[in-house]
Design an enzyme around this catalytic site. Structure first.
Site, mmCIF file in Angstrom:
data_model
loop_
_atom_site.group_PDB
_atom_site.id
_atom_site.type_symbol
_atom_site.label_atom_id
_atom_site.label_comp_id
_atom_site.label_asym_id
_atom_site.label_seq_id
_atom_site.Cartn_x
_atom_site.Cartn_y
_atom_site.Cartn_z
ATOM 1 N N SER A 166 0.825 -1.210 0.000
ATOM 2 C CA SER A 166 0.000 0.000 0.000
ATOM 3 C C SER A 166 0.859 1.260 0.000
ATOM 4 C CB SER A 166 -0.920 0.009 1.220
ATOM 5 O OG SER A 166 -0.172 0.037 2.425
ATOM 6 N N ASP A 308 2.366 -6.088 10.351
ATOM 7 C CA ASP A 308 3.442 -5.860 11.305
ATOM 8 C C ASP A 308 3.265 -6.593 12.626
ATOM 9 O OD1 ASP A 308 4.926 -4.351 9.581
ATOM 10 O OD2 ASP A 308 4.265 -2.415 10.346
#
Length: 421
Positions: A166, A308
Site C-alpha cells: 500500500s 506488522d
C-alpha cells in the site's frame, strides 16, 4: 552482542506506547510540504524516521528540535542541491514515500539505500509516476533502487498497482496535493495492508489536504498543497503488541497507555485476536489492558491488514492449545527480511512446528524442543517477537538486539524497567 531474557510469569506492569512510526513518517512529509511552520508533538525518534528527517532537510525543509519538532515547510516546492543523493539506508517506507516527493524538487534527485533495501521492489510506483510527469530511471537492476528521479508530478489520472504494498499508493497520494492539477488514482486490484491507506488519508486531512475516495480502489486529491498544523503523533499499536503478547503468554496483566482507542492503525485488530485466544482485553480512553491466565487457544486469522503483528502473533501461537492458521501472508517475503521464514523460526524457537503453504502458515504447538539462539537478521520485528518467546521459556538468546533501533529504540529499556531484563 546478545540478550538473554529470564523466564517470567505472573507479570504486572504499565508502560507508555512509543509514538507511531507510520504516523510520524507521514506527518513529517505533510509538514515539509506545507506552506508555513508546523509543530509535531511526540514524533517517533528512530533510525527509520531519522532517515526521513534527513532526506526532507536535503530537499530544503528546515526541521529543528530534539523532542517535539518544528518544521518550516516548503510550500511543496523542494530545492535540492546539484547531484543530490538521498540515502534511505534500510527504510523501505522512506524510499517509497520519497520517490513521489522527489518529483517536487527543482532538479533530479537520486535515491539509494542498503543492500537489503535494494532488493525491495518499487516498479509499480515508478511505472505509475512515469505516466504522471515522472522521468524516473533505475541505476542498477530494473525494478529496484537505486534510482534517478527526474521530471515533475503533474497529477491527472494514474493507476497504481498496490497489491504488493500500500506504500506505493500512499506515496502518490501524499505528493498529490502539490501536483499541478487534480489527481485521480485507481488501483487495478485490492491494495495490500489497506489500513495504512487510512493512516495516510487521516494525516493528509489533518494538514488540510482531504482525500475523496471510493473505498480502497478510487481516490481523488485536489491541488492546493498542505496547511501547516500543530500535530500530535499517536501511540503505536505495532510496538505495543509485544507487551500485550508478553501478558498473553506469561500469564500476567499489562496496561499500555498513549493509545488511541479509535485509531486507524490496522494493528489495533491484534487485540481482538488475543481476545479470541482467551485473553481479557479492556480499552480505556487512552489505554488498553490485556490480562491472561496463560491458557490460550489456537485460532484462524486473516492478517492482510495487519502485517506488522504477524510475527508477534506467531510468538503467541507457539504456546496455544491447538494449531493457529494465519492467511494473507504472501507479501511478507519482501519486508526487512523474509518474514515468512522468520515466522517459522519464531515458532520453532517456542517449540512449535510451522507449515507454510502459499498464502497460509499453520503453527502447531508442542511438537519441537524449542529454545536456543536466534539471529533476527537485522529485522527489528523478529527481535522483539523473539523476546516474547524468550520471556516465556527462559532458554532463548537473541543476537544483535540493537536492530530494534529501526522502530523502537527504547524496547529493551522498557523490558528492564518492567523487571524483565
Amino acid at each position: 552482542m546478545s540478550v538473554h531474557l529470564p523466564k517470567v510469569s505472573g507479570i504486572r506492569f504499565r508502560i507508555t506506547a512509543p509514538p507511531s512510526k507510520s504516523y510520524t513518517h507521514r506527518a513529517l512529509i505533510a509538514a515539509a510540504c506545507a506552506d508555513g511552520r508546523s509543530v509535531l508533538r511526540n514524533p517517533l525518534q528512530s533510525e527509520d524516521t531519522e532517515v526521513t528527517i534527513t532526506a526532507l532537510r536535503q530537499l530544503g525543509a528546515e526541521i529543528t528540535g530534539t523532542g517535539d519538532l518544528v518544521v518550516e515547510g516548503t510550500g511543496g516546492q523542494f530545492s535540492a542541491s546539484p547531484g543530490c543523493t538521498i540515502n534511505c539506508h534500510s527504510s523501505g517506507t522512506s524510499m517509497r514515500m520519497l520517490l513521489s516527493l522527489a518529483l517536487l524538487a527543482d532538479r533530479p534527485v537520486c535515491l539509494t539505500g542498503s543492500q537489503q533495501l535494494q532488493k525491495r521492489p518499487v516498479a509499480p510506483l515508478v511505472d505509475a509516476l512515469n505516466t504522471a510527469g515522472g522521468k524516473i530511471c533505475y541505476l542498477k537492476e530494473s525494478g529496484f533502487p537505486p534510482l534517478r528521479v527526474d521530471g515533475a508530478f503533474r497529477g491527472g489520472s494514474m493507476e497504481v498497482d498496490a497489491s504488493a504494498s500500500s506504500q506505493f499508493l500512499s506515496s502518490a497520494l501524499m505528493a498529490a496535493p502539490c501536483g499541478a492539477k487534480q489527481t485521480r488514482i485507481t488501483t487495478p486490484g485490492e491494495p495490500a495492508s489497506r489500513a495504512y491507506l487510512d493512516i495516510t488519508t487521516d494525516v493528509m486531512a489533518s494538514f488540510g489536504a482531504p482525500v475523496t475516495r471510493d473505498g480502497y480502489r478510487r481516490f481523488s486529491v485536489s491541488p492546493g498543497g498542505y496547511t501547516p498544523a500543530a500535530y500530535a503523533v499517536e501511540g503505536d499499536y505495532s510496538s505495543a503488541s509485544y507487551f500485550f503478547a508478553i501478558a498473553a503468554v506469561c500469564a500476567g496483566t499489562v496496561e499500555v497507555t498513549h493509545l488511541n482507542p479509535v485509531s486507524c492503525q490496522g494493528d489495533r485488530m491484534f487485540l481482538s485476536l488475543l481476545a479470541a485466544m482467551g485473553c481479557q482485553v479492556t480499552e480505556g480512553s487512552d489505554s488498553v489492558t490485556v490480562a491472561s491466565d496463560g491458557r490460550l487457544r489456537g485460532i484462524a486469522a486473516a492478517m492482510g491488514d495487519m502485517p506488522d503483528v504477524v510475527l508477534t502473533l506467531a510468538a503467541v501461537a507457539a504456546f496455544a492449545e491447538g494449531p493457529t492458521t494465519l492467511t494473507g501472508i504472501r507479501n511478507l517475503r519482501a519486508k526487512e527480511s523474509d518474514r515468512i521464514a522468520a515466522m517459522v523460526r519464531i515458532a520453532v524457537l517456542g517449540g512449535a512446528d510451522a507449515v507454510v503453504s502459499g498464502d497460509t502458515i499453520t503453527i502447531i504447538p508442542g511438537r519441537l524442543p524449542g529454545g536456543g539462539i536466534i539471529d533476527p537478521e537485522d529485522d527489528h520485528r523478529t527481535a522483539m517477537s523473539a523476546a516474547v518467546v524468550a520471556l516465556k521459556r527462559g532458554d532463548v538468546e537473541i543476537l544483535h538486539p540493537e536492530c530494534v533501533q529501526k522502530s523502537y529504540p527504547g524496547f529493551w529499556d522498557a523490558l528492564r524497567k518492567g523487571g524483565m531484563l
